[in-house]
Design a protein around this motif. Structure first.
Motif, PDB file in Angstrom:
ATOM      1  N   TYR A   9     -16.435 -16.713  25.856  1.00  0.00           N
ATOM      2  CA  TYR A   9     -17.535 -17.860  26.318  1.00  0.00           C
ATOM      3  C   TYR A   9     -18.057 -17.151  27.696  1.00  0.00           C
ATOM      4  CZ  TYR A   9     -14.896 -19.931  30.039  1.00  0.00           C
ATOM      5  OH  TYR A   9     -13.972 -20.270  31.139  1.00  0.00           O
ATOM      6  N   TYR A  10     -19.413 -17.236  27.780  1.00  0.00           N
ATOM      7  CA  TYR A  10     -19.976 -17.188  28.923  1.00  0.00           C
ATOM      8  C   TYR A  10     -20.566 -18.262  29.603  1.00  0.00           C
ATOM      9  CZ  TYR A  10     -19.747 -12.566  30.900  1.00  0.00           C
ATOM     10  OH  TYR A  10     -19.298 -10.984  31.291  1.00  0.00           O
ATOM     11  N   ARG A  11     -20.569 -18.737  30.548  1.00  0.00           N
ATOM     12  CA  ARG A  11     -21.173 -19.929  31.189  1.00  0.00           C
ATOM     13  C   ARG A  11     -22.086 -19.711  32.382  1.00  0.00           C
ATOM     14  NH1 ARG A  11     -17.062 -23.493  32.069  1.00  0.00           N
ATOM     15  NH2 ARG A  11     -17.338 -24.358  29.813  1.00  0.00           N
ATOM     16  N   LEU A  12     -23.578 -19.913  32.420  1.00  0.00           N
ATOM     17  CA  LEU A  12     -24.057 -19.788  33.685  1.00  0.00           C
ATOM     18  C   LEU A  12     -24.458 -21.067  34.224  1.00  0.00           C
ATOM     19  CD1 LEU A  12     -26.478 -17.093  31.968  1.00  0.00           C
ATOM     20  CD2 LEU A  12     -24.412 -16.567  33.157  1.00  0.00           C
ATOM     21  N   ASN A  17     -30.343 -20.697  44.886  1.00  0.00           N
ATOM     22  CA  ASN A  17     -30.513 -19.184  44.807  1.00  0.00           C
ATOM     23  C   ASN A  17     -29.104 -18.448  44.227  1.00  0.00           C
ATOM     24  OD1 ASN A  17     -28.853 -19.401  47.118  1.00  0.00           O
ATOM     25  ND2 ASN A  17     -29.787 -17.665  47.929  1.00  0.00           N
ATOM     26  N   THR A  18     -27.994 -19.217  43.984  1.00  0.00           N
ATOM     27  CA  THR A  18     -26.893 -18.654  43.334  1.00  0.00           C
ATOM     28  C   THR A  18     -26.839 -18.835  41.728  1.00  0.00           C
ATOM     29  OG1 THR A  18     -25.830 -19.131  45.399  1.00  0.00           O
ATOM     30  CG2 THR A  18     -24.328 -18.539  43.646  1.00  0.00           C
ATOM     31  N   LEU A  19     -26.221 -17.765  41.466  1.00  0.00           N
ATOM     32  CA  LEU A  19     -26.042 -17.788  39.871  1.00  0.00           C
ATOM     33  C   LEU A  19     -24.502 -17.661  39.753  1.00  0.00           C
ATOM     34  CD1 LEU A  19     -26.456 -17.518  36.756  1.00  0.00           C
ATOM     35  CD2 LEU A  19     -27.007 -15.026  37.086  1.00  0.00           C
ATOM     36  N   LEU A  20     -23.916 -18.858  39.178  1.00  0.00           N
ATOM     37  CA  LEU A  20     -22.498 -19.126  39.164  1.00  0.00           C
ATOM     38  C   LEU A  20     -22.104 -18.388  37.573  1.00  0.00           C
ATOM     39  CD1 LEU A  20     -19.706 -19.554  40.432  1.00  0.00           C
ATOM     40  CD2 LEU A  20     -20.081 -21.793  39.527  1.00  0.00           C
ATOM     41  N   ASN A  27     -11.707 -22.147  25.786  1.00  0.00           N
ATOM     42  CA  ASN A  27     -10.617 -23.459  25.950  1.00  0.00           C
ATOM     43  C   ASN A  27      -9.823 -22.864  27.252  1.00  0.00           C
ATOM     44  OD1 ASN A  27     -11.663 -25.268  24.393  1.00  0.00           O
ATOM     45  ND2 ASN A  27     -10.981 -24.285  22.589  1.00  0.00           N
ATOM     46  N   ALA A  28     -10.270 -21.990  27.964  1.00  0.00           N
ATOM     47  CA  ALA A  28      -9.534 -21.486  29.148  1.00  0.00           C
ATOM     48  C   ALA A  28     -10.203 -21.453  30.342  1.00  0.00           C
ATOM     49  CB  ALA A  28      -8.702 -20.193  29.121  1.00  0.00           C
ATOM     50  N   ARG A  29      -9.702 -21.569  31.679  1.00  0.00           N
ATOM     51  CA  ARG A  29     -10.409 -21.788  32.864  1.00  0.00           C
ATOM     52  C   ARG A  29     -11.466 -20.601  33.049  1.00  0.00           C
ATOM     53  NH1 ARG A  29     -10.531 -19.769  37.561  1.00  0.00           N
ATOM     54  NH2 ARG A  29     -11.109 -21.350  39.266  1.00  0.00           N
ATOM     55  N   GLY A  30     -10.818 -19.465  32.626  1.00  0.00           N
ATOM     56  CA  GLY A  30     -11.718 -18.256  32.906  1.00  0.00           C
ATOM     57  C   GLY A  30     -11.693 -17.665  34.312  1.00  0.00           C
ATOM     58  N   GLN A  31     -12.720 -16.863  34.576  1.00  0.00           N
ATOM     59  CA  GLN A  31     -12.878 -16.297  35.742  1.00  0.00           C
ATOM     60  C   GLN A  31     -14.244 -16.740  36.341  1.00  0.00           C
ATOM     61  OE1 GLN A  31     -12.250 -11.932  36.278  1.00  0.00           O
ATOM     62  NE2 GLN A  31     -10.728 -12.211  34.584  1.00  0.00           N
ATOM     63  N   PHE A  32     -14.455 -16.579  37.726  1.00  0.00           N
ATOM     64  CA  PHE A  32     -15.867 -16.884  38.259  1.00  0.00           C
ATOM     65  C   PHE A  32     -16.440 -15.877  39.248  1.00  0.00           C
ATOM     66  CE2 PHE A  32     -13.858 -21.021  37.395  1.00  0.00           C
ATOM     67  CZ  PHE A  32     -14.758 -21.821  37.194  1.00  0.00           C
ATOM     68  N   GLN A  33     -17.683 -15.793  39.084  1.00  0.00           N
ATOM     69  CA  GLN A  33     -18.272 -14.792  39.853  1.00  0.00           C
ATOM     70  C   GLN A  33     -19.571 -15.623  40.362  1.00  0.00           C
ATOM     71  OE1 GLN A  33     -19.427 -11.338  37.597  1.00  0.00           O
ATOM     72  NE2 GLN A  33     -17.345 -10.385  37.939  1.00  0.00           N
ATOM     73  N   ALA A  34     -19.752 -15.509  41.811  1.00  0.00           N
ATOM     74  CA  ALA A  34     -21.050 -15.798  42.171  1.00  0.00           C
ATOM     75  C   ALA A  34     -21.973 -14.971  42.852  1.00  0.00           C
ATOM     76  CB  ALA A  34     -20.811 -16.660  43.492  1.00  0.00           C
ATOM     77  N   HIS A  35     -23.389 -14.983  42.268  1.00  0.00           N
ATOM     78  CA  HIS A  35     -24.296 -13.896  42.497  1.00  0.00           C
ATOM     79  C   HIS A  35     -25.175 -14.500  43.100  1.00  0.00           C
ATOM     80  CE1 HIS A  35     -22.498 -11.151  39.364  1.00  0.00           C
ATOM     81  NE2 HIS A  35     -22.270 -12.078  38.828  1.00  0.00           N
ATOM     82  N   ARG A  36     -25.137 -14.254  44.630  1.00  0.00           N
ATOM     83  CA  ARG A  36     -26.239 -14.665  45.526  1.00  0.00           C
ATOM     84  C   ARG A  36     -27.525 -14.193  45.539  1.00  0.00           C
ATOM     85  NH1 ARG A  36     -21.287 -15.076  47.298  1.00  0.00           N
ATOM     86  NH2 ARG A  36     -20.353 -17.487  47.462  1.00  0.00           N
ATOM     87  N   ARG A  45     -34.292 -15.469  37.239  1.00  0.00           N
ATOM     88  CA  ARG A  45     -34.276 -14.210  36.345  1.00  0.00           C
ATOM     89  C   ARG A  45     -33.225 -13.729  35.955  1.00  0.00           C
ATOM     90  NH1 ARG A  45     -38.632 -13.658  40.327  1.00  0.00           N
ATOM     91  NH2 ARG A  45     -37.456 -12.389  41.427  1.00  0.00           N
ATOM     92  N   ALA A  46     -32.198 -13.586  36.950  1.00  0.00           N
ATOM     93  CA  ALA A  46     -30.856 -12.803  36.710  1.00  0.00           C
ATOM     94  C   ALA A  46     -29.980 -13.723  35.575  1.00  0.00           C
ATOM     95  CB  ALA A  46     -29.750 -12.664  38.044  1.00  0.00           C
ATOM     96  N   ALA A  47     -30.131 -14.908  35.551  1.00  0.00           N
ATOM     97  CA  ALA A  47     -29.610 -15.717  34.435  1.00  0.00           C
ATOM     98  C   ALA A  47     -30.307 -15.229  33.098  1.00  0.00           C
ATOM     99  CB  ALA A  47     -29.842 -17.515  34.715  1.00  0.00           C
ATOM    100  N   ARG A  48     -31.595 -15.303  33.177  1.00  0.00           N
ATOM    101  CA  ARG A  48     -32.587 -14.834  31.819  1.00  0.00           C
ATOM    102  C   ARG A  48     -31.986 -13.700  31.414  1.00  0.00           C
ATOM    103  NH1 ARG A  48     -36.896 -17.647  33.710  1.00  0.00           N
ATOM    104  NH2 ARG A  48     -37.491 -15.760  34.821  1.00  0.00           N
TER     105      ARG A  48
END
Length: 117
Positions: A9-12, A17-20, A27-36, A45-48
């Motif tokens: 999965y990908y969750r946005l 002004n931050t795209l997490l 069904n796992a925690r996964g990793q996180f990245q913050a794009h400020r 726009r980055a999310a789109r």
């Protein structure tokens, strides 16, 4: 994405002004990245763009858009760059934001059965 034996999965999440981005095996925690980004519009726009890229790779939407309030302390932790300006928010902050999102999705009935935890 469940094709070819994948179960990812990908969750946005957009916070000011931050795209997490939260991604990993379903069904796992996964990793996180913050794009400020410089502005909220730039983050949108980055999310789109990322959504279009993932759709082209075979990912499909598993939730509708969910608008939710992020407590101020979490919003600050997400949108304030760490010392040195690089890096991602603490895992606990990310987990709290996702929990807040999931509770809002349940209340707004935008949750779907095939969505990740």
């Amino acid at each position: 994405m469940t094709s070819g034996g994948s179960d990812k999965y990908y969750r946005l999440l957009l916070v000011e002004n931050t795209l997490l981005v939260n991604y990993g095996r379903r069904n796992a925690r996964g990793q996180f990245q913050a794009h400020r980004k410089g502005t909220a519009e730039a983050a949108q726009r980055a999310a789109r763009d990322l959504t279009n890229q993932k759709n082209a790779k075979g990912y499909r939407l598993s939730r509708d858009m969910t608008v939710f309030e992020v407590p101020q302390h979490l919003a600050l932790a997400l949108t304030t760059p760490p010392p040195g300006g690089y890096g991602n928010p603490a895992e606990q902050v990310c987990d709290e934001v996702v929990t807040t999102f999931k509770n809002a999705a349940l209340q707004q009935e935008t949750e779907r059965g095939e969505a990740s935890w």
